[in-house]
Design a protein around this motif. Structure first.
Motif, short mmCIF file in Angstrom:
data_model
loop_
_atom_site.label_atom_id
_atom_site.label_comp_id
_atom_site.label_asym_id
_atom_site.label_seq_id
_atom_site.Cartn_x
_atom_site.Cartn_y
_atom_site.Cartn_z
N ASP A 65 0.84 -1.18 0.00
CA ASP A 65 0.00 0.00 0.00
C ASP A 65 0.88 1.24 0.00
O ASP A 65 0.75 2.12 0.83
CB ASP A 65 -0.91 -0.03 1.25
N GLY A 66 1.79 1.28 -0.97
CA GLY A 66 2.84 2.30 -0.93
C GLY A 66 2.36 3.71 -1.15
O GLY A 66 3.00 4.65 -0.69
N GLN A 67 1.23 3.88 -1.83
CA GLN A 67 0.78 5.24 -2.12
C GLN A 67 -0.07 5.81 -1.00
O GLN A 67 0.21 6.88 -0.48
CB GLN A 67 0.01 5.26 -3.44
N LEU A 68 -1.15 5.07 -0.64
CA LEU A 68 -1.96 5.49 0.52
C LEU A 68 -1.41 4.74 1.70
O LEU A 68 -1.75 3.58 1.90
CB LEU A 68 -3.42 5.10 0.32
N ILE A 69 -0.56 5.32 2.49
CA ILE A 69 0.11 4.55 3.53
C ILE A 69 -0.80 4.44 4.74
O ILE A 69 -0.55 5.03 5.79
CB ILE A 69 1.45 5.21 3.87
N ARG A 70 -1.86 3.63 4.61
CA ARG A 70 -2.81 3.52 5.72
C ARG A 70 -2.22 2.75 6.88
O ARG A 70 -2.60 2.97 8.03
CB ARG A 70 -4.08 2.86 5.21
N GLN A 72 0.71 2.99 8.11
CA GLN A 72 1.44 3.89 9.01
C GLN A 72 0.49 4.64 9.93
O GLN A 72 0.78 4.85 11.10
CB GLN A 72 2.28 4.87 8.20
N VAL A 73 -0.67 5.05 9.38
CA VAL A 73 -1.65 5.74 10.22
C VAL A 73 -2.14 4.81 11.32
O VAL A 73 -2.24 5.19 12.49
CB VAL A 73 -2.82 6.25 9.35
N PHE A 74 -2.40 3.55 10.92
CA PHE A 74 -2.84 2.58 11.92
C PHE A 74 -1.77 2.37 12.97
O PHE A 74 -2.07 2.26 14.17
CB PHE A 74 -3.17 1.25 11.24
N VAL B 58 6.95 7.65 11.65
CA VAL B 58 6.56 6.66 12.64
C VAL B 58 7.79 6.20 13.43
O VAL B 58 7.67 5.90 14.63
CB VAL B 58 5.84 5.48 11.98
N PRO B 125 2.18 -0.83 -5.36
CA PRO B 125 2.55 0.51 -5.83
C PRO B 125 3.83 1.00 -5.19
O PRO B 125 4.21 0.56 -4.11
CB PRO B 125 1.35 1.37 -5.44
N LEU B 126 4.52 1.89 -5.88
CA LEU B 126 5.81 2.40 -5.37
C LEU B 126 5.60 3.13 -4.05
O LEU B 126 4.64 3.88 -3.91
CB LEU B 126 6.42 3.37 -6.39
N PRO B 127 6.48 2.93 -3.09
CA PRO B 127 6.34 3.66 -1.82
C PRO B 127 6.56 5.15 -2.03
O PRO B 127 7.33 5.56 -2.89
CB PRO B 127 7.44 3.06 -0.94
N VAL B 128 5.85 5.94 -1.21
CA VAL B 128 5.96 7.39 -1.39
C VAL B 128 7.25 7.94 -0.80
O VAL B 128 7.66 9.03 -1.17
CB VAL B 128 4.76 8.11 -0.76
N ARG B 135 1.51 12.61 3.74
CA ARG B 135 0.34 11.72 3.55
C ARG B 135 -0.31 11.39 4.88
O ARG B 135 -1.54 11.36 4.99
CB ARG B 135 0.77 10.43 2.86
N ILE B 136 0.51 11.13 5.90
CA ILE B 136 -0.07 10.81 7.22
C ILE B 136 -0.88 11.99 7.74
O ILE B 136 -1.99 11.82 8.26
CB ILE B 136 1.06 10.43 8.21
N HIS B 139 -4.14 12.09 5.91
CA HIS B 139 -5.05 11.05 6.41
C HIS B 139 -5.65 11.45 7.74
O HIS B 139 -6.86 11.32 7.96
CB HIS B 139 -4.29 9.73 6.58
N LEU B 140 -4.79 11.93 8.65
CA LEU B 140 -5.26 12.21 10.01
C LEU B 140 -6.30 13.31 10.03
O LEU B 140 -7.16 13.33 10.91
CB LEU B 140 -4.09 12.61 10.90
N TYR B 144 -9.35 9.96 8.58
CA TYR B 144 -9.17 9.37 9.91
C TYR B 144 -9.36 10.42 11.00
O TYR B 144 -8.73 10.33 12.05
CB TYR B 144 -7.80 8.71 10.04
#
Lengths: 113, 204
Positions: A65-70, A72-74, B58, B125-128, B135-136, B139-140, B144
């Protein structure tokens, strides 16, 4: 080279390496949780298990899940909950020690029967 | 093999050796203070593995929260409850250790088998990479947001709960006369409530 014995390890590190490492960590934590006599060590074993789960989440997050790094959020949420758990667990342990004068898990049997 | 992948390989070998040996030490060492310090080493090597997995934020959070807070808290707890006590022998302890070792070995075999037989959707997919922190944050504060706010409530509850559980009901001044109280007297006078003797007396 000796690395030829481990196919796939030469180029990049496979996902399975992280999963196996997390499995080792988790099983060590489970064993310690069952067999510790000291209550503080039980809490440490729980932290080991939480770290194993976090390692799994991060490995999946990077490899699948390299693009949406869910993942890491978890992992961040798991770290938060683990910090809260450690604080409350150690407070309970202190209160228990004050009342029973021991940290031996085998003697915490007040609610057993 | 490029230099970067060699470095990565060396890093993961060193980190996994530290992780496995440290976790075994946490569980097996008789002295619990050594266990606590080894636990800090385990947390640090997990943070190193996070760095290898392109997750710098992280990893920093792991170092700050686990090594900085949880491990120090555990050390505090050890200092507060560290009393030499002779653990009473339990019949069948060796059998129990052996059985739980077998169960844990079986669990490990199961997990490794699942990890190696599942057809993962690789390569994904390629890691960002370095954009992970951005991105985190996105998301937060978007999808989330509710767990994020609930986590803050949970931390507040845990903080208040820990204070309520761990504090002593000691007043700095006497309630009736208002004179300051000698804290040492209270320390000596306090009686443990739930010792074996009292439980034996109360159980029918």
């Amino acid at each position: 080279m000796t690395l030829a014995l481990l196919p796939g390890l030469g180029e990049t590190i496979p996902l399975q390496a992280y999963l196996a490492l997390a499995a080792v960590l988790f099983c060590t934590g489970v064993w310690g949780l069952i067999n510790s006599r000291n209550a503080v060590r039980v809490l440490m074993s729980i932290e080991l298990m939480l770290n194993a789960v976090n390692l799994n989440l991060m490995a999946f997050s990077n490899y699948l899940d390299g693009q949406l790094i869910r993942g890491q959020v978890f992992a961040i949420f798991v770290i938060t909950v683990a910090a809260a758990e450690a604080a409350v667990g150690l407070a309970i342990l202190l209160s228990l020690y004050r009342n029973r004068e021991t940290v031996d898990m085998e003697r915490f049997n007040l609610l057993r029967w | 093999m490029t230099i970067a992948s060699t470095t990565q390989l060396i890093c993961i070998l060193v980190l996994s050796a530290t992780l496995v040996l440290g976790s075994l030490g946490v569980v097996l060492l008789p002295n619990i203070v050594y266990s606590a310090f080894l636990l800090g080493g385990v947390f640090l090597s997990v943070a190193g593995l996070y760095l290898l997995l392109n997750a710098s934020f992280v990893a920093a959070a792991q170092v700050l929260v686990y090594v900085g807070a949880v491990n120090v808290l555990i050390l505090f707890a050890i200092m507060l409850v560290n009393k030499k006590e002779d653990l009473s022998a339990i019949p069948g302890l060796a059998v129990r250790k052996l059985l739980s070792g077998l169960v844990c070995g079986g669990l490990f075999a199961l997990l490794v088998r699942v990890a190696f037989t599942t057809p993962w959707a690789l390569p994904g997919p390629l890691p960002v990479g370095e954009e992970a922190t951005i991105r985190i944050g996105e998301h937060l504060f978007s999808d989330y947001l509710l767990p994020f706010e609930l986590a803050s409530v949970l931390l507040l509850m845990a903080m208040i709960g820990a204070i309520v559980l761990a504090r002593r009901d000691v007043f700095s001044s006497d309630v009736i006369t208002g004179e300051p109280v000698d804290q040492n007297l209270i320390e000596k006078a306090r009686t443990p409530l739930l010792l074996e003797k009292s439980t034996l007396e109360t159980t029918p």
